[in-house]
Design an enzyme around this catalytic site. Structure first.
Site, PDB file in Angstrom:
ATOM      1  CG  HIS A  81      -0.348   0.615   2.185  1.00  0.00           C
ATOM      2  ND1 HIS A  81       0.059  -0.790   3.226  1.00  0.00           N
ATOM      3  CD2 HIS A  81      -0.292   1.399   3.192  1.00  0.00           C
ATOM      4  CE1 HIS A  81       0.848   0.015   4.362  1.00  0.00           C
ATOM      5  NE2 HIS A  81       0.251   1.386   4.037  1.00  0.00           N
ATOM      6  CD  GLU A  85       1.927   8.013  -0.472  1.00  0.00           C
ATOM      7  OE1 GLU A  85       0.679   8.131  -0.757  1.00  0.00           O
ATOM      8  OE2 GLU A  85       1.776  10.024  -0.302  1.00  0.00           O
ATOM      9  CG  ASP A  86       6.101   6.264   0.979  1.00  0.00           C
ATOM     10  OD1 ASP A  86       5.800   7.668   0.972  1.00  0.00           O
ATOM     11  OD2 ASP A  86       5.494   6.205   1.812  1.00  0.00           O
ATOM     12  CG  ASP A 147      -2.090   2.563   6.037  1.00  0.00           C
ATOM     13  OD1 ASP A 147      -1.396   2.595   7.121  1.00  0.00           O
ATOM     14  OD2 ASP A 147      -3.031   3.865   5.689  1.00  0.00           O
ATOM     15  CG  ASP A 268     -21.970  -1.908  29.777  1.00  0.00           C
ATOM     16  OD1 ASP A 268     -21.605  -1.033  30.201  1.00  0.00           O
ATOM     17  OD2 ASP A 268     -22.284  -1.825  28.342  1.00  0.00           O
TER      18      ASP A 268
HETATM   19 MN    MN Z   1       0.413   3.127   4.945  1.00  0.00          MN
END
Ligand code: MN
Length: 494
Positions: A81, A85-86, A147, A268
């Site tokens: 994931h 992006e990175d 995530d 509870d």
């Molecule tokens: Mn992440």
């Protein structure tokens, strides 16, 4: 026991493999390994803010997804994931190696992380993005849950402002969505993790309070378990298992605030959960329990006949555990019992995702409603300002929901405080526009009457009437009804 989900645990490829081997959902370990190797390559040399190798994060995310009983495509997308992006590896490269389905999921997650706004603007923009991503493929949100869950366990490496932003976003955006989708397991964990960071002193106070009450409550519970076991044998009630659950810390905290911070007034904190093979056994078990132990008035809830809006089903009751004097009501002398079938239990833990693996049973009514809810949100958010979006959502998602019945017995799901006019528009725009009166439980009532769960509502119509009354806007509470009225009124203006 208290802090099991609240700290970072390092996940290695081997841990992930072990988890995958245990999974009820069949997973292709070779393909999983290829995804791990790609992610490991791509994130080589990168570190998390906590100083550990970056790859621990996608590994932990993927492991969480396996625990949430996600299928292979989702687990692999979880591993990948953060790659586009990175790192220098692109979506196209992922598509080439793992196919377009996985690439699409990864792209969906990536899109959601490019945030530009601050404050209300940013919150509203995040919500919009979330809804659009959800309607394209609801599994994108599930990956974001996992995530965010791992990010919340590793916030200590970040600056306080950033910590707070991430925790607040989890509490204000992810938790209500997980709740609305009925995914109780991850919802409680996200909520408790965010609470730990947002209110550390209160969190510590609560942990202390619980630690001092818990042993006695657990003794009480264990003894009840033994007593009930023999009662069920005597009455020939079929039981699969009995177990206990502790209330989530944040939901306990919210409750305590309304009860003078007195843990003895909470009934509870721990509950006994009884799993039985079928629905009739649920009612039999309840009957058996009530024959032996006095129930507290007003606390018997039949969520089987009237499920919660998120699909939750169970029977709840709270009983006095001691026979005899019931003049003092105290959390130490009462016990909440929840009775459900294994299917209801899966629904409570995994919500909308519980049925994905049992496609032969088809989607349940709750699933269909939830998917429709997501589609409606996407349509509706297009026509609304950021400020109204946030306000209306507080009404629509964050509030509790009720079920109101048509004269034919169809259940319509509305927020608490919804009025007759909201109900009319929830049925159909034309029904709303032609509405001239209503009967609730066979009594004539004004259109601004606030509805309760279980009300039977009949809308009286004048077929010649085709527009809303402007006054209705002042007491409609659902965004759907307001939007439909405003649209019609604009049309007539134009
Ligand atoms: Mn992440």
């Amino acid at each position: 026991m208290l802090s099991k989900t609240y700290s970072n645990t390092i996940v290695s490829w081997n841990d992930l493999k072990l988890e995958a081997e245990k999974s009820k959902i069949p997973l292709d370990l070779d393909l999983l390994q290829l995804a791990y190797e790609l992610a490991n390559q791509a994130h080589q040399g990168q570190l998390r803010a906590t100083g550990e190798p970056y790859i621990h994060h996608p590994l932990a995310t993927a492991k969480k997804l396996i625990e949430m009983q996600m299928e292979q495509d989702v687990v692999i997308a979880g591993l990948l994931h953060d790659v586009p992006e990175d790192t220098s590896v692109t979506i196209e490269a992922i598509e080439k190696d793992f196919g377009s389905k996985i690439a699409k999921l990864v792209a969906g997650v990536t899109k959601l992380s490019n945030l530009k706004y601050r404050g209300l603007e940013r919150y509203a923009e995040n919500l919009r993005k979330m809804f659009i991503a959800m309607s394209a493929d609801i599994r994108v949100i599930i990956i974001k849950f996992a995530d965010r869950w791992h990010n919340l366990t590793t916030l200590e490496g970040l600056k306080p402002e950033k910590r707070e932003r991430i925790a607040r976003e989890a509490l204000e955006i992810y938790v209500p969505i997980a709740d609305r989708l009925g995914i109780g397991g991850i919802k409680t964990e996200l909520e408790d993790l965010a609470f730990q960071w947002l209110q550390p002193k209160e969190f510590a106070w609560l942990q202390n309070e619980i630690a001092s009450s818990l042993p006695m409550l657990e003794d009480n519970l264990n003894q009840m378990e033994i007593e009930l076991k023999s009662i069920f044998i005597k009455d020939q009630v079929k039981i699969i298992s009995q177990s206990s659950r502790r209330k989530g810390l944040y939901s306990l905290y919210k409750k305590l605030i309304n009860h003078d911070r007195d843990l003895n007034r909470i009934f509870d904190l721990i509950a006994l959960r009884i799993i039985v093979p079928d629905i009739s056994s649920c009612y039999q078990a309840l009957g058996s329990i009530h024959a032996e132990f006095t129930p507290l008035p007003g606390r018997i809830k039949d969520y089987i006949a009237l499920p919660k809006a998120n699909g939750y089903q169970s029977l709840h009751t709270t009983i006095f555990t001691k026979r005899g004097d019931h003049s003092v009501i105290d959390g130490r002398q009462v016990l909440e019992i929840q009775i459900r079938t294994p299917e209801m239990h899966e629904q409570a833990e995994y919500g909308i995702t519980a049925h994905w693996h049992y496609k032969e049973h088809g989607a349940t009514k709750a699933d269909t409603e939830q998917l429709k809810w997501v589609k409606d949100l996407v349509e509706w958010q297009k026509h609304i300002s950021n400020e109204d979006l946030v306000d209306n959502l507080k009404m629509d998602i964050f509030k509790h929901r009720i079920f109101v019945l048509t004269p034919n017995g169809d259940a319509i799901n509305l927020p608490e405080d919804a009025t007759v006019i909201d109900f009319a528009y929830a049925l159909h725009t034309d029904i709303g526009n032609s509405c001239v009166g209503a009967r609730v439980n066979a009594k004539m009532v004004p259109l601004n009457t606030i509805l309760k769960s279980g009300d039977v509502v009949e809308i009286l119509r004048d077929k010649n009437r085709k527009k809303p009354n402007v006054d209705w806007l002042s007491f409609a509470v659902t965004s759907g009804a307001k939007e439909k009225m405003n649209r019609k009124l604009r049309e007539l203006d134009a």
